[in-house]
Design a protein around this motif. Structure first.
Motif, short mmCIF file in Angstrom:
data_model
loop_
_atom_site.label_atom_id
_atom_site.label_comp_id
_atom_site.label_asym_id
_atom_site.label_seq_id
_atom_site.Cartn_x
_atom_site.Cartn_y
_atom_site.Cartn_z
N ARG A 125 0.88 -1.25 0.19
CA ARG A 125 0.15 0.04 -0.09
C ARG A 125 0.74 1.22 -0.01
O ARG A 125 1.87 1.17 0.63
CB ARG A 125 -0.93 -0.01 1.09
N HIS A 144 -4.56 9.07 3.49
CA HIS A 144 -5.33 9.18 2.05
C HIS A 144 -4.64 8.06 1.12
O HIS A 144 -3.27 8.14 1.03
CB HIS A 144 -5.11 10.63 1.36
N ASP A 145 -5.43 6.79 0.89
CA ASP A 145 -4.76 5.52 0.02
C ASP A 145 -4.74 6.33 -1.46
O ASP A 145 -5.65 6.52 -1.98
CB ASP A 145 -5.75 4.68 0.22
N LEU A 146 -3.44 6.25 -2.04
CA LEU A 146 -3.27 6.52 -3.23
C LEU A 146 -3.99 5.63 -4.19
O LEU A 146 -4.36 5.84 -5.40
CB LEU A 146 -1.78 6.59 -3.68
N ASP A 147 -4.13 4.14 -3.86
CA ASP A 147 -4.47 3.16 -4.68
C ASP A 147 -6.20 3.40 -4.75
O ASP A 147 -6.71 3.19 -5.88
CB ASP A 147 -4.24 1.77 -4.42
N ARG A 148 -6.66 3.66 -3.72
CA ARG A 148 -8.15 3.72 -3.64
C ARG A 148 -8.75 5.18 -3.63
O ARG A 148 -9.92 5.40 -3.97
CB ARG A 148 -8.85 3.38 -2.23
N ASN A 149 -7.71 6.38 -3.69
CA ASN A 149 -7.93 7.57 -3.90
C ASN A 149 -9.23 7.74 -2.74
O ASN A 149 -10.03 8.60 -3.20
CB ASN A 149 -8.54 7.88 -5.26
N ASP A 150 -9.04 7.34 -1.57
CA ASP A 150 -9.88 7.64 -0.45
C ASP A 150 -9.25 7.71 1.02
O ASP A 150 -8.02 7.23 1.07
CB ASP A 150 -11.12 6.86 -0.61
N ARG A 152 -8.69 6.02 4.51
CA ARG A 152 -8.56 4.44 4.83
C ARG A 152 -7.80 4.58 6.27
O ARG A 152 -7.03 5.50 6.58
CB ARG A 152 -7.68 3.78 3.83
N GLU A 170 0.09 17.93 -0.72
CA GLU A 170 -1.42 17.82 -0.26
C GLU A 170 -1.58 18.30 0.89
O GLU A 170 -0.94 17.84 2.06
CB GLU A 170 -1.98 16.45 -0.62
#
Length: 290
Positions: A125, A144-150, A152, A170
């Motif tokens: 991750r 902020h999870d870069l893979d899910r863009n949300d 977590r 960011e």
């Protein structure tokens, strides 16, 4: 306290504890920002009196202070094994917290290997770390999870390997995340369309008296207080960790509202009664005792 009073206090504590706690006023200003960034504890300055004070209006303030004291105890425990007694338990992931806090403070992306309890494989991750949170004696990383863009949440004790990566620009609002968790029971985030609900519970016997001194949630209100019956009202998101908390009380708790939660708890108890593994174990014990 004024800066001058703080300076004197730190010098005194340095001598008492045998630690180097002295710092410049400029460093103190930087520390104030770091404390808010890492722990969401706000230190303000009253211009008229020139005194610094901690904003205690935050409903989660005491929990944050307890977490900081816990970290202090962890640091002290190596030198004071007799005075402080810790339960023997599995690692909670606290060994990674220094590296994680460094990444948060310096706005660095972190990469880590992560293994969920219910999966037999390891995930890689990438996360923009925002803060850490303690819940039920476990520590969690929120980012902020870069893979899910949300947003977590990750349990520190399930992080197998971690490394700091590039800096990121960011900006994240720590207060909005704090607000989000204000109406959560534990660490599970609500669904995007989920609403806060009014929950009414009644507890019998010792359990009810216990919850008067150690509330389930900061929104807890006591509706009825009798020696053998305590009725409570909570306002929160009904998530799986809250459902598990109710189930753990067994027959000592009765759900009065909402109806959807009544049906969920009833269904969980029926599933437990029909669980073949449990039934087989009970039958085996009965035969052995017979």
């Amino acid at each position: 306290m004024t800066w001058e009073e703080i300076d004197v206090y730190l010098k005194q504590q340095s001598e008492i504890l045998g630690l180097q706690l002295n710092l410049s006023r400029r460093q103190f200003q930087r520390d104030i920002k770091d404390i808010f960034l890492l722990f969401a504890i706000e230190i303000k300055n009253e211009i008229s009196t020139k005194k610094y004070y901690i904003n205690k209006e935050d409903s989660l303030f005491q929990g944050k202070i307890d977490s900081l004291e816990f970290l202090t105890l962890l640091n002290l425990s190596e030198n004071s094994p007799v005075q402080i007694i810790f339960e023997k338990r599995q690692a909670t992931g606290i060994e990674n917290i220094s590296q994680i806090l460094y990444a948060i403070r310096n706005k660095r992306l972190i990469k880590f290997s992560y293994k969920k309890f219910y999966e037999n494989y390891v995930e890689e991750r990438s996360l923009l770390p925002i803060c850490v949170k303690e819940s039920s004696k476990r520590w969690y990383l929120i980012g902020h999870d870069l893979d899910r863009n949300d947003l977590r949440v990750f349990a520190l004790d399930r992080i197998l390997a971690i490394e700091n990566d590039r800096k990121f620009k960011e900006k994240f609002d720590i207060k909005s995340i704090q607000t989000l968790f204000n109406h959560c029971f534990g660490i599970i985030l609500p669904k995007k369309d989920q609403q806060i609900e009014e929950v009414i519970l009644s507890y019998t016997g010792f359990q009810g008296q216990y919850l008067k001194t150690l509330p389930l949630h900061h929104t807890q209100q006591i509706l009825m207080d009798k020696p053998h019956l305590v009725k409570l009202k909570l306002e929160l998101y009904i998530t799986q960790d809250f459902i598990m908390e109710i189930l753990s009380a067994g027959s000592n708790v009765n759900v009065i509202a909402p109806q959807s939660l009544i049906e969920t708890i009833k269904s969980e108890h029926l599933n437990a009664l029909n669980n073949e593994t449990i039934k087989n174990n009970q039958e085996s014990r009965f035969k052995t005792n017979g």
